[in-house]
Design a protein around this motif. Structure first.
Motif, PDB file in Angstrom:
ATOM      1  N   CYS A   1      22.515  41.959  34.452  1.00 42.58           N
ATOM      2  CA  CYS A   1      23.596  41.200  34.997  1.00 42.58           C
ATOM      3  C   CYS A   1      23.157  39.876  35.182  1.00 42.58           C
ATOM      4  CB  CYS A   1      24.203  41.942  36.243  1.00 42.58           C
ATOM      5  SG  CYS A   1      24.811  43.680  35.790  1.00 42.58           S
ATOM      6  N   GLU A   2      22.099  39.500  35.709  1.00 39.94           N
ATOM      7  CA  GLU A   2      21.805  38.296  36.120  1.00 39.94           C
ATOM      8  C   GLU A   2      21.547  37.475  34.908  1.00 39.94           C
ATOM      9  OE1 GLU A   2      21.006  36.581  39.274  1.00 39.94           O
ATOM     10  OE2 GLU A   2      21.155  38.220  40.454  1.00 39.94           O
ATOM     11  N   LEU A   3      21.122  38.064  33.757  1.00 35.93           N
ATOM     12  CA  LEU A   3      20.944  37.275  32.689  1.00 35.93           C
ATOM     13  C   LEU A   3      22.121  36.856  31.959  1.00 35.93           C
ATOM     14  CD1 LEU A   3      18.977  36.350  30.107  1.00 35.93           C
ATOM     15  CD2 LEU A   3      19.037  38.584  29.247  1.00 35.93           C
ATOM     16  N   MET A   4      23.186  37.648  32.168  1.00 38.40           N
ATOM     17  CA  MET A   4      24.502  37.439  31.542  1.00 38.40           C
ATOM     18  C   MET A   4      25.219  36.592  32.490  1.00 38.40           C
ATOM     19  SD  MET A   4      26.471  37.590  29.125  1.00 38.40           S
ATOM     20  CE  MET A   4      25.911  38.897  27.897  1.00 38.40           C
ATOM     21  N   ASN A   5      25.151  36.622  33.617  1.00 42.31           N
ATOM     22  CA  ASN A   5      25.678  35.470  34.408  1.00 42.31           C
ATOM     23  C   ASN A   5      25.102  34.163  34.314  1.00 42.31           C
ATOM     24  OD1 ASN A   5      27.821  36.875  35.638  1.00 42.31           O
ATOM     25  ND2 ASN A   5      26.572  37.784  37.484  1.00 42.31           N
ATOM     26  N   TYR A   6      23.819  34.194  34.057  1.00 42.86           N
ATOM     27  CA  TYR A   6      23.082  32.688  33.762  1.00 42.86           C
ATOM     28  C   TYR A   6      23.923  32.254  32.366  1.00 42.86           C
ATOM     29  CZ  TYR A   6      20.089  29.329  31.585  1.00 42.86           C
ATOM     30  OH  TYR A   6      19.486  27.820  31.153  1.00 42.86           O
ATOM     31  N   ILE A   7      24.126  33.131  31.355  1.00 45.73           N
ATOM     32  CA  ILE A   7      24.899  32.706  30.027  1.00 45.73           C
ATOM     33  C   ILE A   7      26.106  32.355  30.128  1.00 45.73           C
ATOM     34  CG2 ILE A   7      25.112  33.287  27.741  1.00 45.73           C
ATOM     35  CD1 ILE A   7      22.444  35.247  28.201  1.00 45.73           C
ATOM     36  N   ARG A   8      26.794  33.262  30.829  1.00 44.14           N
ATOM     37  CA  ARG A   8      28.192  33.297  31.332  1.00 44.14           C
ATOM     38  C   ARG A   8      28.469  33.306  32.621  1.00 44.14           C
ATOM     39  NH1 ARG A   8      32.188  34.091  27.233  1.00 44.14           N
ATOM     40  NH2 ARG A   8      33.283  35.365  28.643  1.00 44.14           N
ATOM     41  N   PRO A   9      28.434  32.029  33.268  1.00 49.30           N
ATOM     42  CA  PRO A   9      28.719  32.211  34.706  1.00 49.30           C
ATOM     43  C   PRO A   9      29.705  33.157  35.400  1.00 49.30           C
ATOM     44  CG  PRO A   9      27.895  30.093  34.174  1.00 49.30           C
ATOM     45  CD  PRO A   9      28.466  30.665  32.778  1.00 49.30           C
ATOM     46  N   ASP A  10      29.414  33.900  36.406  1.00 49.72           N
ATOM     47  CA  ASP A  10      30.508  34.797  36.949  1.00 49.72           C
ATOM     48  C   ASP A  10      31.108  35.780  36.268  1.00 49.72           C
ATOM     49  OD1 ASP A  10      29.984  33.045  39.534  1.00 49.72           O
ATOM     50  OD2 ASP A  10      31.387  31.708  38.467  1.00 49.72           O
ATOM     51  N   SER A  11      30.521  36.133  34.987  1.00 50.88           N
ATOM     52  CA  SER A  11      31.147  37.260  34.276  1.00 50.88           C
ATOM     53  C   SER A  11      31.080  38.715  34.687  1.00 50.88           C
ATOM     54  CB  SER A  11      30.578  36.826  32.868  1.00 50.88           C
ATOM     55  OG  SER A  11      29.258  37.058  32.847  1.00 50.88           O
ATOM     56  N   ILE A  12      29.804  38.644  35.574  1.00 51.67           N
ATOM     57  CA  ILE A  12      29.793  40.068  36.100  1.00 51.67           C
ATOM     58  C   ILE A  12      29.973  39.840  37.646  1.00 51.67           C
ATOM     59  CG2 ILE A  12      28.473  42.239  36.129  1.00 51.67           C
ATOM     60  CD1 ILE A  12      27.264  41.458  33.428  1.00 51.67           C
ATOM     61  N   PRO A  13      30.770  40.346  38.408  1.00 51.15           N
ATOM     62  CA  PRO A  13      30.636  40.225  39.968  1.00 51.15           C
ATOM     63  C   PRO A  13      29.375  40.599  40.620  1.00 51.15           C
ATOM     64  CG  PRO A  13      32.655  41.236  39.082  1.00 51.15           C
ATOM     65  CD  PRO A  13      31.752  41.158  37.858  1.00 51.15           C
ATOM     66  N   LYS A  14      28.846  39.768  41.453  1.00 50.33           N
ATOM     67  CA  LYS A  14      27.820  40.171  41.863  1.00 50.33           C
ATOM     68  C   LYS A  14      27.839  41.385  42.505  1.00 50.33           C
ATOM     69  CE  LYS A  14      25.651  35.480  42.054  1.00 50.33           C
ATOM     70  NZ  LYS A  14      24.375  35.013  41.751  1.00 50.33           N
TER      71      LYS A  14
END
Length: 181
Positions: free
Chosen positions: A49-62
């Motif tokens: 999830c952290e990886l995807m949020n780096y690539i697509r910010p805020d794409s997966i809610p923390k």
């Protein structure tokens, strides 16, 4: 007597590819693996999830992955969110892994293929962004939507070709392993 461990060349290459991906993920997310294998490092879905949020910010809610000891259903859901974001990036279904392949660690090759494609996508994007920054002294040329489409189609075809090569290499590797058994 000394025990010798024989590893195939392909096994060593797969381990090197796995380690290379782990190092990339560590650098990208700032989350250390502490020497863990990829399956262990990604198992609880937090790093994914952290990886995807780096690539697509805020794409997966923390709040979906920040809690300690996530329940199994949440881990599966988070892996599903990651895969959905890969689809949004234009990944073909054939390049995605199944949630259980990561969660049960029963086909890490599929996970490695998907993450390798993600890495290539990110690096290609960074190269394009870097070029546009370094070319900023010149007037920027805007791509027409048609030109953009053709560029994306060329990139997509290249990625699909690379995936087919990787897939055939893995099939050959699997066949060799079956013959050895």
């Amino acid at each position: 007597p000394e025990v010798q461990i024989h590893t195939s060349k392909k096994s060593t290459m797969a381990d090197a590819k796995e380690q290379d991906l782990i190092h990339w993920i560590e650098r990208t997310t700032n989350k250390p693996s502490n020497g863990a294998r990829l399956s262990t490092y990604l198992h609880d879905s937090t790093v994914l999830c952290e990886l995807m949020n780096y690539i697509r910010p805020d794409s997966i809610p923390k709040e979906n992955y920040e809690a300690e000891d996530l329940p199994e259903v949440q881990i599966h859901t988070n892996i599903g969110f990651f895969l959905e974001e890969c689809r949004h990036l234009g990944f073909p279904e054939s390049s995605l892994f199944k949630t259980t392949q990561l969660f049960d660690s029963n086909d890490m090759n599929a996970v490695i293929h998907c993450l390798s494609l993600l890495r290539k996508t990110v690096e290609d994007r960074q190269t394009i962004e870097h070029k546009s920054v370094s070319d900023s002294e010149e007037p920027k040329k805007k791509l027409s939507p048609k030109g953009t489409h053709h560029h994306h189609e060329r990139v997509r075809r290249k990625i699909v070709e690379e995936l087919e090569i990787i897939k055939s290499e893995n099939e050959e590797s699997d066949e060799e392993e079956e013959e050895e058994e």
